[in-house]
Design a protein around this motif. Structure first.
Motif, short mmCIF file in Angstrom:
data_model
loop_
_atom_site.label_atom_id
_atom_site.label_comp_id
_atom_site.label_asym_id
_atom_site.label_seq_id
_atom_site.Cartn_x
_atom_site.Cartn_y
_atom_site.Cartn_z
N TYR A 19 0.84 -1.19 0.00
CA TYR A 19 0.00 0.00 0.00
C TYR A 19 0.88 1.25 0.00
CZ TYR A 19 -3.86 -2.95 1.58
OH TYR A 19 -4.82 -3.92 1.70
N PHE A 20 0.36 2.34 -0.59
CA PHE A 20 0.97 3.64 -0.41
C PHE A 20 0.27 4.35 0.74
CE2 PHE A 20 2.81 3.74 -4.78
CZ PHE A 20 4.08 4.12 -4.39
N ASP A 21 0.95 5.28 1.34
CA ASP A 21 0.34 6.09 2.38
C ASP A 21 -0.85 6.87 1.82
OD1 ASP A 21 0.11 8.75 4.01
OD2 ASP A 21 1.22 7.36 5.29
N GLU A 22 -1.93 6.99 2.59
CA GLU A 22 -3.13 7.67 2.12
C GLU A 22 -2.89 9.14 1.83
OE1 GLU A 22 -6.41 7.02 4.64
OE2 GLU A 22 -6.38 4.84 4.45
N GLU A 23 -1.80 9.72 2.36
CA GLU A 23 -1.52 11.12 2.11
C GLU A 23 -0.99 11.37 0.71
OE1 GLU A 23 -2.15 13.60 4.24
OE2 GLU A 23 -3.04 12.09 5.55
N MET A 24 -0.56 10.31 0.02
CA MET A 24 0.02 10.49 -1.31
C MET A 24 -1.06 10.91 -2.29
SD MET A 24 2.86 7.51 -1.63
CE MET A 24 3.69 8.38 -2.92
N SER A 25 -0.66 11.63 -3.34
CA SER A 25 -1.62 12.13 -4.32
C SER A 25 -2.25 11.00 -5.09
CB SER A 25 -0.91 13.07 -5.31
OG SER A 25 -0.01 12.34 -6.11
N ASP A 26 -3.45 11.28 -5.64
CA ASP A 26 -4.17 10.26 -6.39
C ASP A 26 -3.35 9.71 -7.56
OD1 ASP A 26 -6.27 10.44 -4.73
OD2 ASP A 26 -7.54 11.65 -6.04
N SER A 27 -2.55 10.59 -8.21
CA SER A 27 -1.78 10.14 -9.37
C SER A 27 -0.77 9.08 -8.98
CB SER A 27 -1.07 11.33 -10.03
OG SER A 27 -0.11 11.88 -9.13
N HIS A 28 -0.36 9.05 -7.71
CA HIS A 28 0.61 8.06 -7.26
C HIS A 28 -0.04 6.90 -6.53
CE1 HIS A 28 4.20 10.20 -8.48
NE2 HIS A 28 3.68 11.31 -8.00
N SER A 29 -1.39 6.88 -6.45
CA SER A 29 -2.04 5.76 -5.78
C SER A 29 -2.71 4.84 -6.79
CB SER A 29 -3.07 6.26 -4.76
OG SER A 29 -4.04 7.08 -5.39
N ASP A 30 -2.48 5.10 -8.09
CA ASP A 30 -2.99 4.20 -9.12
C ASP A 30 -2.41 2.80 -8.90
OD1 ASP A 30 -4.20 4.06 -12.06
OD2 ASP A 30 -2.33 2.94 -12.01
N LEU A 31 -3.22 1.78 -9.16
CA LEU A 31 -2.79 0.40 -8.91
C LEU A 31 -1.52 0.06 -9.69
CD1 LEU A 31 -3.39 -2.26 -7.51
CD2 LEU A 31 -5.07 -2.77 -9.30
N LEU A 32 -1.43 0.50 -10.93
CA LEU A 32 -0.22 0.25 -11.72
C LEU A 32 0.99 0.89 -11.05
CD1 LEU A 32 0.20 0.46 -15.56
CD2 LEU A 32 1.79 1.66 -14.06
N MET A 33 0.85 2.14 -10.60
CA MET A 33 1.99 2.83 -9.99
C MET A 33 2.39 2.20 -8.66
SD MET A 33 1.25 6.81 -10.87
CE MET A 33 1.22 7.37 -12.58
N ARG A 34 1.41 1.69 -7.93
CA ARG A 34 1.75 1.05 -6.66
C ARG A 34 2.48 -0.27 -6.90
NH1 ARG A 34 -2.60 -0.37 -3.88
NH2 ARG A 34 -4.19 0.34 -5.35
N PHE A 35 2.09 -0.99 -7.97
CA PHE A 35 2.88 -2.19 -8.29
C PHE A 35 4.28 -1.79 -8.74
CE2 PHE A 35 4.66 -5.07 -11.46
CZ PHE A 35 4.94 -6.14 -10.61
N GLU A 36 4.38 -0.70 -9.51
CA GLU A 36 5.69 -0.25 -9.96
C GLU A 36 6.60 0.03 -8.76
OE1 GLU A 36 7.51 2.94 -13.17
OE2 GLU A 36 5.63 3.40 -12.17
N ALA A 37 6.05 0.66 -7.71
CA ALA A 37 6.84 0.94 -6.51
C ALA A 37 7.25 -0.35 -5.81
CB ALA A 37 6.03 1.82 -5.56
N ALA A 38 6.30 -1.32 -5.77
CA ALA A 38 6.64 -2.61 -5.15
C ALA A 38 7.73 -3.32 -5.95
CB ALA A 38 5.38 -3.48 -5.08
N PHE A 39 7.64 -3.26 -7.27
CA PHE A 39 8.63 -3.90 -8.14
C PHE A 39 10.00 -3.26 -7.98
CE2 PHE A 39 10.64 -3.84 -12.45
CZ PHE A 39 11.02 -5.18 -12.47
N GLU A 40 10.04 -1.94 -7.84
CA GLU A 40 11.33 -1.25 -7.68
C GLU A 40 12.00 -1.61 -6.36
OE1 GLU A 40 10.42 2.83 -8.31
OE2 GLU A 40 10.41 2.65 -10.50
N SER A 41 11.19 -2.04 -5.38
CA SER A 41 11.78 -2.44 -4.10
C SER A 41 12.15 -3.93 -4.09
CB SER A 41 10.82 -2.15 -2.95
OG SER A 41 9.66 -2.98 -3.04
N ASP A 42 11.60 -4.69 -5.05
CA ASP A 42 11.92 -6.12 -5.14
C ASP A 42 11.72 -6.54 -6.60
OD1 ASP A 42 12.14 -8.86 -5.07
OD2 ASP A 42 10.83 -9.13 -3.33
#
Length: 282
Positions: A19-42
Motif C-alpha cells: 500500500y501507499f500512504d493515504e496522504e500520497m496524491s491520487d496520481s501516485h495511488s494508481d494500482l499500476l503505480m503502486r505495483f511499480e513501486a513494489a517492483f522497484e523495491s523487489d
C-alpha cells in the motif's frame, strides 16, 4: 439438493500486498503505480491476479471498488513462460491472468473477467498451457468459469446477468442478440431468446444518473416491443441485490411465451432462484 454458488468474498487472493500512504496524491495511488513501486523495491515480483488484469487494461475489481485502495497482488515465482512485460512492468501473460481470475475470483466476478479477456482474443493453445499446471479445486473452478464465459458480452453487468440467469436454471440467452426490423435495420439486445421473443437489457445509465427521459435505448426497446418482443430492463440494484423479483418475472414471461419445462424442472428452478438470492446476500 441445489448447491448454492459462491458469488462474493471479502478477501483477495495474493502473495504480496503493498500500500501507499493515504496522504500520497491520487496520481501516485494508481494500482499500476503502486505495483511499480513494489517492483522497484523487489525486482523478483511479477504482477498477478486482479493487478495483472488492471495493467493489461481490464477492470476486474469488485463493483464499486476503488483501484487506488485495492491491494497490489504479486508473486516472485511465476514460470518465465507465463510472464510478459506491459508498460515496462513484469506481469503474468493474459492467458495466465485469465486462468488466475477464473480460478480465484468469486463466481460472478470470475465470469465477467473471463468474458472481458476472451473478448480481447486468447489463443486456445495459450489457454491450455496456462491451465496445465492448475490442479484440484482451482482447476475445477477455472473450468466451471470458462464453461460459463462468453466473449460476446459487452459489460461486466451483462456477464453477471447472464450468469445469474444460468444459475437460476432458466434457458441460456444469446448475448448481443441481433433482431432485424421490417425496414432491414438491426437492433441489439444485451441478452435474448429469439424463439420466444424475450429480451433482457441492463440499463447502466439509469442506474448511475436516475434518468427517466426518453433515450436511444428506450426508443430501441419500444421498437422491439412494437415488433412483439417482451423486454425486461434491469438496473445494477436488480442484478447485484434483488435477483428474485426479476428472475421470477423472467421465468413467468418465458412460460407465457411458450417455454415448456416439466413440473420437476419448474420446482428445481424455484429452488435455484432462492439459492441465487441467498448467495448474493451472503
Amino acid at each position: 439438493m441445489t448447491q448454492i454458488p459462491t458469488y462474493r468474498t471479502a478477501t483477495a487472493t495474493m502473495t504480496d500486498t503493498t500500500y501507499f500512504d493515504e496522504e500520497m496524491s491520487d496520481s501516485h495511488s494508481d494500482l499500476l503505480m503502486r505495483f511499480e513501486a513494489a517492483f522497484e523495491s523487489d525486482y523478483r515480483l511479477v504482477a498477478t491476479g486482479r493487478t495483472a488484469a488492471w495493467i493489461h487494461g481490464f477492470d476486474v475489481l469488485p463493483p464499486g471498488a476503488d483501484q487506488r485502495r485495492w491491494p497490489v497482488e504479486s508473486s516472485p515465482d511465476p514460470p518465465l513462460s507465463q510472464i510478459t512485460v506491459v508498460d515496462g512492468l513484469p506481469v503474468t501473460t493474459l492467458a495466465r491472468t485469465l486462468v488466475d481470475c477464473a480460478a480465484d475470483l468469486p463466481r460472478l466476478e470470475a465470469v465477467a473477467a473471463a468474458d472481458q479477456m476472451l473478448r480481447a482474443g486468447i489463443g486456445s493453445d495459450h489457454l491450455l498451457a496456462a491451465l496445465e499446471p492448475v490442479h484440484g479445486a482451482r482447476l475445477r473452478q477455472a473450468n466451471t468459469t470458462l464453461l460459463s464465459a462468453d466473449p460476446r458480452a459487452e459489460s461486466p453487468m451483462e456477464s453477471w446477468t447472464r450468469c445469474l440467469i444460468g444459475d437460476a436454471g432458466l434457458p441460456p440467452p444469446v448475448p448481443q442478440l441481433r433482431v432485424r426490423t421490417p425496414n432491414g435495420r438491426v437492433k441489439f439486445l444485451d441478452l435474448g431468446w429469439e424463439r420466444w421473443r424475450v429480451g433482457v437489457e441492463y440499463d447502466g445509465l439509469a442506474t448511475h444518473l436516475g434518468l427517466t427521459a426518453e433515450t436511444a435505448d428506450h426508443r430501441r426497446h419500444q421498437t422491439l416491443r412494437n415488433l412483439g418482443w417482451e423486454v425486461h430492463v434491469l438496473t445494477a440494484s436488480d442484478v447485484t441485490e434483488h435477483p428474485r423479483p426479476w428472475l421470477t418475472r423472467l421465468r413467468d414471461t418465458l412460460l407465457e411465451r411458450g417455454w415448456s419445462p416439466d413440473q420437476d424442472e419448474l420446482e428445481e428452478i424455484k429452488t435455484r432462484i432462492e439459492a441465487v438470492t441467498m448467495a448474493l446476500h451472503q
